[in-house]
Design a protein around this motif. Structure first.
Motif, PDB file in Angstrom:
ATOM      1  N   GLU A  43      -5.078   5.790  -3.386  1.00 46.08           N
ATOM      2  CA  GLU A  43      -5.591   6.867  -2.537  1.00 46.08           C
ATOM      3  C   GLU A  43      -5.509   6.479  -1.060  1.00 46.08           C
ATOM      4  O   GLU A  43      -5.184   7.313  -0.196  1.00 46.08           O
ATOM      5  N   ALA A  44      -5.776   5.217  -0.752  1.00 40.85           N
ATOM      6  CA  ALA A  44      -5.664   4.748   0.636  1.00 40.85           C
ATOM      7  C   ALA A  44      -4.217   4.824   1.121  1.00 40.85           C
ATOM      8  O   ALA A  44      -3.954   5.200   2.272  1.00 40.85           O
ATOM      9  N   LEU A  45      -3.266   4.484   0.261  1.00 39.97           N
ATOM     10  CA  LEU A  45      -1.848   4.589   0.620  1.00 39.97           C
ATOM     11  C   LEU A  45      -1.475   6.039   0.916  1.00 39.97           C
ATOM     12  O   LEU A  45      -0.759   6.325   1.888  1.00 39.97           O
ATOM     13  N   ALA A  52     -12.823   0.240   9.413  1.00 43.75           N
ATOM     14  CA  ALA A  52     -11.691   0.965  10.000  1.00 43.75           C
ATOM     15  C   ALA A  52     -11.103   1.961   9.008  1.00 43.75           C
ATOM     16  O   ALA A  52     -10.707   3.069   9.382  1.00 43.75           O
ATOM     17  N   ALA A  53     -11.042   1.579   7.735  1.00 44.79           N
ATOM     18  CA  ALA A  53     -10.537   2.492   6.708  1.00 44.79           C
ATOM     19  C   ALA A  53     -11.404   3.751   6.639  1.00 44.79           C
ATOM     20  O   ALA A  53     -10.893   4.871   6.494  1.00 44.79           O
ATOM     21  N   GLU A  54     -12.708   3.569   6.769  1.00 43.61           N
ATOM     22  CA  GLU A  54     -13.611   4.717   6.722  1.00 43.61           C
ATOM     23  C   GLU A  54     -13.454   5.592   7.967  1.00 43.61           C
ATOM     24  O   GLU A  54     -13.377   6.826   7.872  1.00 43.61           O
ATOM     25  N   SER A  55     -13.387   4.955   9.139  1.00 43.64           N
ATOM     26  CA  SER A  55     -13.359   5.736  10.380  1.00 43.64           C
ATOM     27  C   SER A  55     -12.000   6.378  10.632  1.00 43.64           C
ATOM     28  O   SER A  55     -11.922   7.494  11.167  1.00 43.64           O
ATOM     29  N   ILE A  56     -10.904   5.709  10.255  1.00 36.50           N
ATOM     30  CA  ILE A  56      -9.569   6.246  10.533  1.00 36.50           C
ATOM     31  C   ILE A  56      -9.063   7.129   9.392  1.00 36.50           C
ATOM     32  O   ILE A  56      -8.559   8.232   9.619  1.00 36.50           O
ATOM     33  N   LEU A  57      -9.202   6.640   8.172  1.00 41.49           N
ATOM     34  CA  LEU A  57      -8.647   7.352   7.012  1.00 41.49           C
ATOM     35  C   LEU A  57      -9.667   8.233   6.297  1.00 41.49           C
ATOM     36  O   LEU A  57      -9.290   9.070   5.476  1.00 41.49           O
TER      37      LEU A  57
END
Length: 310
Positions: free
Chosen positions: A212-214, A278-283
């Motif tokens: 999902e992150a990809l 960063a994953a939470e704030s950007i993605l």
């Protein structure tokens, strides 16, 4: 996204990504190195080597992919000099060939590259994207070099590159050359399992959460040019993990798990935990699968497939 090109498509994460994209209606073109893949892979698989510059250029021009998912890499970790030479060719030159083939191509909307949290080495935990890298192997050194290469090409040529640095991915279908599936399968077979003293901490991320992150990295405009950790941010002691696996499987840990039988790897990272801020704030990404749930699903998969080729 209508067309995606995946390097390393025959690997654990590559296969899962291909199946996920295929189910979303994406045309998947996968590159498999040198040999026919075992088992089925969603989409079209093409045999070739990304260190072959003309092959890579032809694949990109013929298929017009909107998104590149660059997963291919060798993972040499013993530290001998020859491994550095081979890793530079595979992991760095291969990345350069693929990036070069995409530069200036208006149809390429995103170049998503798979890094590793091993790039942080012995840095203080939790690992943060702004830290200076401290690689500890040929694998993490060349991954670090590839990260900087892609960011440089983003600055010079506006290559729409994103680098994800996952922690340790796990889940159903992972090959037994990795710690967790090897442990689970040994315990299910009631075979002895030799390991280190298990005092290392590791941060595990369930494979479907990583997929999902990809997908988000290929979709969110703000991700372009960024390096983003993908992990749960929760340290798990490997000794505790081994004991937990034995308990859930119903195996005798004292009889089967040989703690301290193997030495720690030279220069092995002891603390390995990634921040996912960063994953939470950007993605807008956070892990959906708790380690407890993912661990249970993984054990159940191997229980049902124990006598099959995995």
């Amino acid at each position: 996204m209508k067309v995606a090109l995946i390097t390393g498509v025959s690997g654990f994460i590559g296969r899962r990504l291909a199946a996920n994209l295929h189910s979303r209606g994406v045309r998947v073109i996968g590159i498999v190195r040198n040999s026919e893949p075992s088992g089925s892979i969603a989409g079209i698989s093409i045999r070739g080597d990304i260190t072959d510059r003309s092959f890579v250029a032809d694949i990109v021009e013929e298929n017009l992919p909107e998104v590149i998912f660059h997963m291919a890499a060798n993972k040499y970790r013993t530290g001998c000099i020859e491994e550095f030479r081979q890793s530079l060719e595979d992991n760095l030159v291969g990345t350069l060939n693929l990036a070069e083939a995409c530069i200036g191509k208006s149809y390429v909307r995103r170049f998503v590259a798979m890094g590793t949290c091993e790039e942080y080495g012995h840095s203080c935990v939790p690992f943060m994207e702004g830290m200076r890298e401290s690689p500890v192997s040929a694998y993490s050194f060349t991954k670090t070099a590839a990260t900087h290469l892609l960011q440089t090409l983003y600055r010079l040529y506006n290559l729409p590159a994103v680098v994800l640095r996952p922690s340790l991915a796990y889940g159903p279908g992972q090959m037994a050359d990795m710690f967790l599936p090897a442990l689970i399968q040994s315990l299910l077979k009631k075979e002895k399992f030799a390991m280190s003293g298990g005092q290392q901490t590791r941060d595990f991320v369930y494979v479907d959460d990583l997929i999902e992150a990809l997908f988000l990295a290929a979709k969110v405009p703000e991700a372009i040019g960024k390096v983003i950790n993908i992990g749960c941010g929760l340290p798990v002691l490997l000794k505790d993990l081994a004991l937990m696996a034995a308990q859930q499987i119903g195996a005798n840990a004292e009889e089967l798990i040989e703690f301290g039988k193997k030495s720690y790897r030279p220069n092995e990272i002891t603390e390995y935990v990634a921040s996912n801020r960063a994953a939470e704030s950007i993605l807008g990404w956070l892990p959906r699968t708790s380690f407890e749930d993912g661990f249970k699903m993984t054990i159940e998969y191997y229980r049902q497939n124990l006598n099959k080729t995995i």
